[in-house]
Design a protein around this motif. Sequence first.
Motif, short mmCIF file in Angstrom:
data_model
loop_
_atom_site.label_atom_id
_atom_site.label_comp_id
_atom_site.label_asym_id
_atom_site.label_seq_id
_atom_site.Cartn_x
_atom_site.Cartn_y
_atom_site.Cartn_z
N ARG A 80 0.82 -1.21 0.00
CA ARG A 80 0.00 0.00 0.00
C ARG A 80 0.85 1.26 0.00
O ARG A 80 0.48 2.28 -0.60
N ILE A 84 0.40 4.15 -2.83
CA ILE A 84 -0.05 5.49 -2.48
C ILE A 84 1.02 6.55 -2.69
O ILE A 84 0.73 7.73 -2.81
N THR A 85 2.32 6.13 -2.76
CA THR A 85 3.41 7.10 -2.95
C THR A 85 4.09 6.98 -4.30
O THR A 85 4.89 7.85 -4.65
N THR A 112 1.20 11.83 -1.05
CA THR A 112 0.38 10.68 -1.42
C THR A 112 -0.38 10.95 -2.71
O THR A 112 -0.45 12.09 -3.19
N ILE A 126 -11.44 7.73 0.99
CA ILE A 126 -11.00 6.33 1.11
C ILE A 126 -12.03 5.58 1.93
O ILE A 126 -12.53 6.08 2.95
N TRP A 130 -6.68 0.92 5.55
CA TRP A 130 -5.61 1.90 5.36
C TRP A 130 -4.24 1.23 5.52
O TRP A 130 -3.50 1.09 4.58
N TYR A 226 -10.77 5.82 -3.28
CA TYR A 226 -9.88 4.69 -3.03
C TYR A 226 -10.68 3.68 -2.22
O TYR A 226 -10.90 3.84 -1.03
#
Length: 484
Positions: A80, A84-85, A112, A126, A130, A226
């Motif tokens: 993740r 996300i990055t 992000t 989202i 997470w 997301y």
Amino acid sequence: MLNRSKLISSLLVSGNLLPVTGYTETPPNIVLIFLDDMGYGDLTITGTSGYKTPAIDRLAKEGMFFSHFYAAQPISSASRAGLITGCYPNRVGITQALSPQVTIGIHPEEETMAEVLKTKGYACGIVGKWHLGHLYPFLPLQNGFDDYLGLPYSNDMWPVNYEGERATPEMNIPHKLRHPALPLMDGNEKVRELWTLEDQGELTTLYTERAIAFIEANKTSPFFLYMAHSMPHVPLAVSDKFKGKSEQGLYGDVMMEIDWSVDQIMKTLQENGLDENTLVIFTSDNGPWYNFGNHAGSTGGLREAKATVFEGGVRVPCLMRWKGTIPEGSVCNQLVTAMDILPTLAALSGANLPQQPIDGIDISRLMTGEITRSPREYFLYYFNNNDLQAVRNERFKLVLPHTHNTYLTPGNDGFPGEVGTAETALCLYDLRRDPGERYDIKELYPEVVDQLMRVVEAAREDLGYDLTGNPRNNRRVCGDMKTM
């Protein structure tokens, strides 16, 4: 001889190196559906049996199936972080799966996907899991998202056995961690505690309802949703409306409910006139957790599974649908990764890339069929912190000597089977002819081994090499409450 500096530059993709190529005056809405522990073989289109996934199949029929798509790493938090990055997870200091007992998470200075899109006016929400830090500075609302409903970490991180009974210290619970009940978060607040499997059986419906509400609330402006499902990660749980519906037991029931969720989201887009200007991406964080047997998914014949860098752990299905833009019913067999999604969305929205170097590459022209060859030349398979264990190019994969997990016996009904360890020597596989990684051909292609070893050396110079004590070089640290 390949120039080392040029090779490092090709591995280091930053805002200065990637042009924005796909921007349109009306940037698309984005729905990113991210499953947990779904394997390569878990969809109708990839060969599953005992249940069908018609809504997900329609994404392939109306869009593009990426057959060589890779998660950033074969474990939850790291995967993740890469998504996300847009970075290899070890570049941003997050590896493995973060437990609720640690004080670390995504660093506030990392930009992000949500923060990138917000610069172009996107509403960002989202729903679901997470798992990039459960403490306040690391939660979604502190990292670019406007709306959040879900679990801050994995759904197995609770003191409850698989029969749904509240745990006591005397119980033989097949979990590595013990702590209070799962917190269901709404924004930064815990709104409910989940203690039982019956509680978890509501999650897919709750997530779907919140996702629909977010779409409808933001339909007049660009939005990024997301949708990070907690399922089909164990412990499996399903609502009454799908319990017992499949011929493959609880796992099939769960996948049918996820397919229902996809259908509900697609219907919402259509009913609100958003169908033609929404990019929908569907994929998974890593391969299946094989030692859970009948509660685990399928790799579709790929080798090993989650928590290994063999194909079964890292290669996952990916579908992308954007009506009128992505060619319908198309298949892309080019090398693509989850890290490439961030720069692609930046390109499509006209946003600038993060200031710090990233590893993702814009694939918007590949996605739309404008080009047929991936701009990505290599993928680095990291696991166990900063351990580079394999590298591949378009066709060949070089596996480096390392110790790895191997799945020995399957478990049953939610209890894990036996996992062992094994050693692998230096091996070269032809993924075009041998996706199951069965036949070592390094003696036939010594020049390919040499080429890929130069990529390995450049990667170790870039991101360090812990086994020999090389410095971290271009690695960044994660956020840590103890030092912040």
